[in-house]
Design an enzyme around this catalytic site. Structure first.
Site, PDB file in Angstrom:
ATOM      1  N   ASP A 393       0.859  -1.203   0.000  1.00 18.03           N
ATOM      2  CA  ASP A 393       0.000   0.000   0.000  1.00 18.03           C
ATOM      3  C   ASP A 393       0.891   1.248   0.000  1.00 18.03           C
ATOM      4  O   ASP A 393       1.824   1.361   0.816  1.00 18.03           O
ATOM      5  CB  ASP A 393      -0.906   0.015   1.232  1.00 18.03           C
ATOM      6  CG  ASP A 393      -1.883   1.185   1.189  1.00 18.03           C
ATOM      7  OD1 ASP A 393      -2.911   1.052   0.496  1.00 18.03           O
ATOM      8  OD2 ASP A 393      -1.591   2.224   1.836  1.00 18.03           O
ATOM      9  N   GLU A 437      -4.569   2.252  -4.438  1.00 21.32           N
ATOM     10  CA  GLU A 437      -3.116   2.313  -4.321  1.00 21.32           C
ATOM     11  C   GLU A 437      -2.549   1.020  -3.755  1.00 21.32           C
ATOM     12  O   GLU A 437      -1.405   0.971  -3.311  1.00 21.32           O
ATOM     13  CB  GLU A 437      -2.691   3.478  -3.432  1.00 21.32           C
ATOM     14  CG  GLU A 437      -3.082   3.351  -1.952  1.00 21.32           C
ATOM     15  CD  GLU A 437      -4.469   3.917  -1.663  1.00 21.32           C
ATOM     16  OE1 GLU A 437      -4.725   4.302  -0.529  1.00 21.32           O
ATOM     17  OE2 GLU A 437      -5.304   3.965  -2.599  1.00 21.32           O
TER      18      GLU A 437
END
Length: 540
Positions: A393, A437
């Site tokens: 992430d 993301e």
């Protein structure tokens, strides 16, 4: 989705194969014709070279026998001369003039002899052929004199080529010793053989050579005695040492005869050579037959053979062209259908690719990940190998989008995707965009420590890119956090549990400060790479 090739395409492929066969078969026939022709010509060439070798052997054997016989006559002449001189010394039953006349008569019997003389034990000339006048000459310094004086059993000694003191020309000295009645050394009898024209004289007029064919007579010290080439004697290298790898080998092994093909070290002409030692003499004979001349007849045969082969090849090519053109017309009949089929196939393949590819990053999407991860889970279960799942992430990505805009955010995700792909093993590791993301990685066969090393290197790689992020706590650059889990599939365990564990470890990495890798080792120990936000190296 599975796509099936339609029958027109299969028909086209069959036609293409048939067309290819109509090209390959004539080419094979041409190749066979050429290969057969080359083989026949090589056999013919080898036969002509063998003939040149046999020709060199015939000439060499005849010359060696003739030259050996000439030296035998010289030896017998020296023996007879030594008897006359010894009788004069021992019996005193002849006058000097009678001895000289005997020597003159003996010399006249052997045309190759230029001089016939004798010396006393000190090398002083006693008998010469110039009337009754004995010239004041001493040969004690000559090697042949010293050799005969020291060795009673030397027989006839043949000198290396020397410049005669009387003739001032290149000569070969043949000498024998004679003993007095008490067995002591009494002197020598020697004869000079003029080397100018000696080749034909020694061979008894039997030299029959063409053009670049050559005869070379050397002594055991590699000195040139005679070189006969281009129909004449080559006096320019008289007395020089001539050797080559082949001749050196014959000299070392003391071979009686041999054959070889080589380029001459003197004139660079390639010849087929025959080598033979002159029996009982410190001499060896080399006869070389020019390969170029030997192959003149073969070259004419080759021209005729290639003309016939060329005609046959032309017939094959023309026939193949007619058949090829006919088959090509058949192919044109299905070309449109084939092109349409190919276009449809490409379209279907592109749709299939797009359905499993993330359009922004070019990585596999979540759908593709589900397919690959299920396959890897079953493989790991079958082999009882570890399977690692890692969740990635990007840190503070929402803030990055707010600060720099969504286009910059897209570029950031592309950079992260590229970095992840570049840092993984081709053909085994797998990375996909999981959403937003977040990215997800599969590391088949990796234990916890190995997986940690790979993932932490990826974390350091993205930090080293120094992509500006003023909203990040890590010295204003883009970083990411990783949570990973490792499992050897066992009954009752599922892939979903592995993914959930990796997601939980990602949460721990985020909670503990971001820009780190967090996972649990096989022994239950925590594997973490926490980095101080103020670390100037970004944890690298």
């Amino acid at each position: 989705m599975r796509f099936t090739t339609k029958s027109p395409f299969l028909s086209s492929r069959t036609s293409m194969l048939s067309l290819a066969l109509h090209i390959v078969v004539p080419l094979l026939l041409i190749g066979l014709v050429i290969a057969f022709q080359i083989n026949q010509l090589e056999e013919g060439r080898a036969l002509h070279i063998e003939r040149s070798r046999m020709n060199a052997q015939d000439i060499g054997s005849t010359l060696a026998s003739s030259i050996g016989g000439s030296f035998q006559n010289i030896d017998l002449t020296l023996l007879a001369a030594s008897d006359h001189v010894r009788d004069w010394y021992v019996l005193k039953n002849k006058k000097p003039g009678e001895v000289l006349a005997s020597l003159q008569e003996l010399q006249s019997r052997v045309p190759s002899l230029a001089l016939l003389r004798s010396t006393d034990a000190n090398g002083n000339l006693v008998f010469a052929v110039e009337g009754d006048q004995v010239e004041k000459i001493n040969v004690a310094d000559r090697n042949y004199f010293q050799q005969l004086k020291k060795n009673p059993n030397a027989g006839m000694v043949i000198s290396e080529p020397v410049i005669g003191r009387i003739t001032k020309k290149w000569v070969l000295i043949c000498a024998r010793r004679f003993n007095l009645s008490n067995g002591e050394f009494g002197g020598i009898v020697y004869a000079s053989v003029l080397l100018d024209g000696v080749a034909d004289r020694l061979a008894g007029g039997k030299i029959r050579l063409n053009g670049d064919d050559v005869i070379l007579l050397r002594d055991d010290q590699q000195n040139v005695v005679v070189r006969f080439v281009n129909g004449k004697q080559d006096l320019s290298i008289m007395g020089q040492k001539i050797s080559s790898p082949n001749l050196d080998e014959f000299d070392r092994s003391r071979s009686e005869l041999g054959f070889y093909v080589a380029r001459s070290v003197i004139d660079q002409v390639q010849r087929s050579y025959y080598y033979q030692r002159i029996a009982g003499r410190p001499l060896n004979l080399v006869v070389g037959i020019s390969i170029k001349k030997a192959l003149i007849e073969w070259q004419e045969e080759s021209r005729k053979a290639w003309s016939m082969a060329g005609a046959l090849i032309s017939v094959i090519i023309f026939s193949a062209y007619l058949v090829y053109r006919s088959k090509l017309r058949q192919l044109h009949a299905i070309e449109e259908l084939q092109n349409t089929q190919i276009a449809l196939e490409k379209s279907n393949l592109e749709l299939a690719r797009l359905s499993t590819t993330d359009s922004l990053t070019g990585l596999a999407n979540r759908r593709k990940f589900d397919e690959v991860s299920a396959h890897e889970w079953l493989r790991a279960q079958r082999k009882q190998e570890p399977l690692t799942v890692a969740m990635v992430d990007v840190d503070f990505f929402k803030i990055y989008n707010d600060l720099y805009g969504h286009q910059a955010g897209d570029q950031c995700l592309k950079l992260v995707a590229k970095t992840l792909s570049a840092g993984l093993r081709d053909g085994s590791d797998f990375v996909a965009r999981y959403g937003g993301e977040e990215f997800i990685i599969l590391l088949p066969g990796q234990h916890a420590e190995g997986a940690y090393d790979v993932l932490d290197r990826l974390r350091r790689d993205i930090a080293e890119m120094k992509l500006a992020h003023s909203g990040s706590k890590f010295l204003s650059v883009i970083t990411f956090s990783v949570g990973f889990a490792v499992m050897v599939p066992q009954p009752g365990k599922t892939l979903i549990e592995l993914i959930e564990q990796a997601d939980q470890n990602l949460y721990m990495a985020k909670r503990k400060g971001k820009n780190q890798v967090y996972g649990i080792g096989e022994g239950g120990q925590v594997l973490s790479s926490y980095v101080d936000p103020l670390d100037q190296t970004y944890g690298v």
